[in-house]
Design an enzyme around this catalytic site. Structure first.
Site, short mmCIF file in Angstrom:
data_model
loop_
_atom_site.label_atom_id
_atom_site.label_comp_id
_atom_site.label_asym_id
_atom_site.label_seq_id
_atom_site.Cartn_x
_atom_site.Cartn_y
_atom_site.Cartn_z
N THR A 48 -40.07 -28.51 2.38
CA THR A 48 -40.61 -29.33 3.32
C THR A 48 -40.17 -29.03 4.73
O THR A 48 -40.23 -29.96 5.69
CB THR A 48 -40.46 -31.01 3.24
OG1 THR A 48 -38.93 -31.16 3.16
CG2 THR A 48 -40.95 -31.29 1.97
N ALA B 26 -42.44 -24.18 7.57
CA ALA B 26 -43.43 -23.37 6.85
C ALA B 26 -44.30 -24.08 5.75
O ALA B 26 -45.46 -24.21 5.76
CB ALA B 26 -42.74 -22.26 6.14
N LYS C 102 -35.73 -30.32 -2.29
CA LYS C 102 -34.46 -30.27 -3.14
C LYS C 102 -33.88 -31.70 -2.84
O LYS C 102 -33.23 -32.22 -3.59
CB LYS C 102 -33.75 -29.31 -2.79
CG LYS C 102 -32.65 -28.72 -3.65
CD LYS C 102 -32.18 -27.19 -3.47
CE LYS C 102 -31.37 -26.78 -4.44
NZ LYS C 102 -30.72 -25.42 -3.96
N ALA D 188 -33.16 -25.90 13.92
CA ALA D 188 -33.33 -24.81 14.74
C ALA D 188 -33.22 -25.40 16.16
O ALA D 188 -33.93 -26.49 16.67
CB ALA D 188 -34.79 -24.17 14.72
N GLN D 189 -32.38 -24.78 17.01
CA GLN D 189 -32.02 -25.27 18.41
C GLN D 189 -33.17 -24.66 19.50
O GLN D 189 -33.70 -25.15 20.28
CB GLN D 189 -30.80 -24.84 18.72
CG GLN D 189 -29.68 -25.83 17.90
CD GLN D 189 -28.18 -25.55 18.08
OE1 GLN D 189 -27.99 -24.46 18.97
NE2 GLN D 189 -27.57 -26.24 17.75
N GLY D 190 -32.77 -23.11 19.45
CA GLY D 190 -33.27 -22.43 20.88
C GLY D 190 -34.75 -22.71 21.13
O GLY D 190 -35.10 -22.98 22.27
N GLY D 191 -35.62 -22.25 19.99
CA GLY D 191 -37.15 -22.48 20.62
C GLY D 191 -37.76 -21.53 19.66
O GLY D 191 -37.48 -21.14 18.37
N GLU E 124 -33.92 -15.56 25.58
CA GLU E 124 -32.96 -15.52 24.47
C GLU E 124 -32.82 -13.69 24.49
O GLU E 124 -33.35 -12.88 24.95
CB GLU E 124 -33.23 -16.12 23.27
CG GLU E 124 -33.06 -17.64 23.17
CD GLU E 124 -33.33 -18.25 21.85
OE1 GLU E 124 -33.39 -17.53 21.23
OE2 GLU E 124 -33.44 -19.42 21.78
N ASP F 247 -32.90 -20.14 -4.04
CA ASP F 247 -33.89 -20.37 -5.16
C ASP F 247 -34.90 -19.48 -5.25
O ASP F 247 -35.34 -19.01 -6.55
CB ASP F 247 -34.48 -21.86 -5.23
CG ASP F 247 -33.34 -22.97 -4.97
OD1 ASP F 247 -31.99 -22.44 -5.17
OD2 ASP F 247 -33.49 -23.86 -4.80
N HIS G 181 -25.25 -14.86 13.11
CA HIS G 181 -25.53 -15.32 14.56
C HIS G 181 -24.22 -15.15 15.13
O HIS G 181 -23.27 -15.53 14.71
CB HIS G 181 -26.07 -16.87 14.28
CG HIS G 181 -26.36 -17.21 15.84
ND1 HIS G 181 -25.84 -17.22 16.80
CD2 HIS G 181 -27.62 -17.65 16.06
CE1 HIS G 181 -26.45 -17.75 17.99
NE2 HIS G 181 -27.87 -17.97 17.35
N ARG H 254 -28.98 -9.62 18.28
CA ARG H 254 -27.93 -10.26 17.42
C ARG H 254 -26.70 -9.37 16.74
O ARG H 254 -25.61 -9.77 16.86
CB ARG H 254 -28.49 -11.26 16.59
CG ARG H 254 -29.20 -12.39 17.14
CD ARG H 254 -29.40 -13.39 16.27
NE ARG H 254 -30.02 -14.46 17.12
CZ ARG H 254 -30.83 -15.28 16.58
NH1 ARG H 254 -31.14 -15.51 15.35
NH2 ARG H 254 -31.21 -16.40 17.31
N HIS I 192 -26.56 -16.53 9.19
CA HIS I 192 -27.70 -17.40 10.06
C HIS I 192 -28.99 -17.17 9.33
O HIS I 192 -29.67 -18.15 9.05
CB HIS I 192 -27.47 -17.01 11.45
CG HIS I 192 -28.43 -17.80 12.07
ND1 HIS I 192 -28.28 -19.20 12.29
CD2 HIS I 192 -29.58 -17.34 13.05
CE1 HIS I 192 -29.31 -19.54 13.39
NE2 HIS I 192 -30.12 -18.54 13.54
N ARG J 102 -33.52 -9.59 12.73
CA ARG J 102 -34.66 -10.63 13.37
C ARG J 102 -34.47 -10.97 15.16
O ARG J 102 -33.41 -11.29 15.44
CB ARG J 102 -34.43 -12.03 12.68
CG ARG J 102 -35.47 -12.99 13.48
CD ARG J 102 -35.81 -14.20 12.61
NE ARG J 102 -34.74 -15.13 12.28
CZ ARG J 102 -34.23 -15.97 13.25
NH1 ARG J 102 -34.81 -15.98 14.45
NH2 ARG J 102 -33.17 -16.66 12.86
C1 SIN Z 1 -30.57 -20.04 18.49
O1 SIN Z 1 -30.97 -20.92 18.90
O2 SIN Z 1 -29.77 -19.40 18.65
C2 SIN Z 1 -31.19 -19.85 16.96
C3 SIN Z 1 -32.57 -19.54 17.20
C4 SIN Z 1 -33.06 -18.45 16.10
O3 SIN Z 1 -32.17 -18.33 15.16
O4 SIN Z 1 -33.58 -17.48 16.48
#
Ligand code: SIN
Length: 434
Positions: free
Chosen positions: A12, A15, A34, A45-48, A111, A204, A225, A266, A327, A362
């Protein structure tokens, strides 16, 4: 217990929720998760969310994604990601997501490894905000049922055709028969001693794929990360978003000296930090944003500010101790650009899947966009084809009983760990013992 659904969605996170919302309203959809519904990485998720800003930015976004991914990406998938990104951001806005704006226009942050500012965000809790809106919309739909605390232990399969999943809830085995199954059950962070992920993500998808000989790919590509909050011991690591560097923070070694361009990809920044830690015999380096206006820091990063304050660190005045942590999993179940796996009637999207979009590394904030683009594409193709599919009520192997369930769960974790060790023996000490 037996349950019948047109579509079973496992997971949930964003995606899973977004694919459910893009399926037809006349389909019976069962979603299982789960743990509790918000126990997912998307929520953290923080950044965006990265997006092309307009049609002129599409090619730049493609090139940034390919470069960060060391050109190991599936270029077709990257182009789809960039081309469909704007539509998906607009869809989220229509659904009710309130991204940060300036003078009525979307505010884009920077970023690492993006050539311009193209990350839409809701302060520093983008994932949580998007998740809450999608969940609210899902709950408004009478054709979607969510069953929490139901752990998928296997899929129902014969002759490479998937006919649903087997889950355990409250010591009861539930056989969920479905015409189509979507795995959206996340990555592998729970297999690592130090990860920014929720602990319940124990690979899983990989173990189920291995058991059923479903194709997997790129499982050696595991992202660390650069800046998780350093604390002694092994734990879930709190993330200090890349957006903090995007908004100008410096990385300093213990002598207070910058040692890397903070906005490189990264993998490069993580390696530079580990190198610096080794050289200076320390377990962390420092992130410093104290040169920015205090009120701006508190307003822009309220969650990170609060989490740091709770640990006795005032990021408006203090340097934040940080170190890399596992991460994201770039590899996963091989899917095509409509999220179809190598097994008939089985789809995978989000972190469990591998579209090849991320290549070897990524690009920041591409995970939620990938989840949106490719879960929607899965729903489109399911909507078009599901009427031709009949239920396949296979008998279930009798070993799937509640007495055996915890053994099966443990075996699944072992399968995933073994698969990772086969290709990343160098990370063995980073993995949990099972
Ligand atoms: C972050 O806010 O640094 C994580 C965002 C991401 O993993 O792309």
């Amino acid at each position: 217990m037996k349950v019948y659904a047109d579509v079973l969605i496992v997971g949930t996170g964003i995606a899973g929720l977004y694919s459910a919302l893009n399926l037809r309203n006349n389909l019976k959809i069962v979603m299982i998760t789960k743990e509790k519904v918000d126990d997912c990485n998307s929520y953290l998720a923080q950044g965006g969310i990265a997006t092309a800003k307009d049609k002129y930015d599409i090619e730049n976004y493609v090139q940034d994604t390919l470069k960060a991914g060391q050109y190991k990406n599936n270029e077709e998938a990257v182009r789809i990601l960039a081309e469909e990104s704007i539509d998906n951001i607009n869809n989220l806005i229509k659904l009710g997501v309130k991204f940060d704006t300036v003078d009525g226009e979307l505010r884009y942050t920077r970023e690492a490894a993006h050539c311009n500012n193209r990350i839409v965000h809701c302060k520093d809790r983008t994932g949580g905000e998007v998740f809450n809106v999608l969940l609210k919309r899902v709950k408004e739909k009478s054709n979607i049922q969510i069953i929490e605390e139901s752990c998928l232990i296997d899929i129902i399969e014969k002759n490479n055709i998937c006919s649903g999943g087997i889950a355990v809830k409250d010591n009861e085995v539930i056989n969920i028969y479905s015409k189509v199954t979507i795995l959206a059950c996340g990555g592998i962070g729970g297999l690592f001693k130090n990860s920014t992920n929720v602990k319940t993500l124990t690979g899983d998808g990989i173990s189920i794929a291995c058991k059923h000989k479903i194709n997997i790919r790129d499982i050696n590509y595991i992202q660390f990360h650069p800046t998780s909050l350093y604390e002694k011991g092994e734990n879930r690591r709190f993330l200090i978003s890349e957006a903090v560097r995007g908004e100008g923070a410096y990385l300093l070694n213990k002598r207070g000296i910058r040692f890397v361009d903070e906005l490189l990809p990264r993998d490069v920044v993580s390696k530079a930090i580990l190198n610096e830690e080794l050289k200076s015999n320390s377990e962390c380096v420092f992130l410093d944003i104290t040169h920015k206006n205090s009120q701006y820091i508190v307003d822009r990063f309220p969650s990170i500010y609060e989490a740091c304050i709770n640990k006795g660190i005032d990021m408006t005045k203090d340097r934040i101790p940080v170190t890399p942590a596992q991460h994201y999993f770039m590899g996963g179940i091989t899917v095509d650009t409509y999220s179809r796996t190598s097994m008939k009637r089985l789809f995978a999207c989000g972190e469990v899947s591998c579209t090849g979009v991320h290549g070897a590394n990524r690009l920041a904030s591409n995970s939620l966009q990938e989840a949106l683009v490719f879960s929607r594409r899965a729903s489109i193709i399911i909507n078009n084809n599901i009427d031709d599919i009949q239920f396949n009520k296979l008998e279930i192997d009798e070993s799937y009983n509640c007495v055996n369930a915890s053994n099966i769960k443990k075996q699944n974790i072992k399968i995933a760990l073994n698969e990772l060790i086969k290709v990343r023996g160098d990370l063995k000490n980073e993995l949990v013992n099972c």
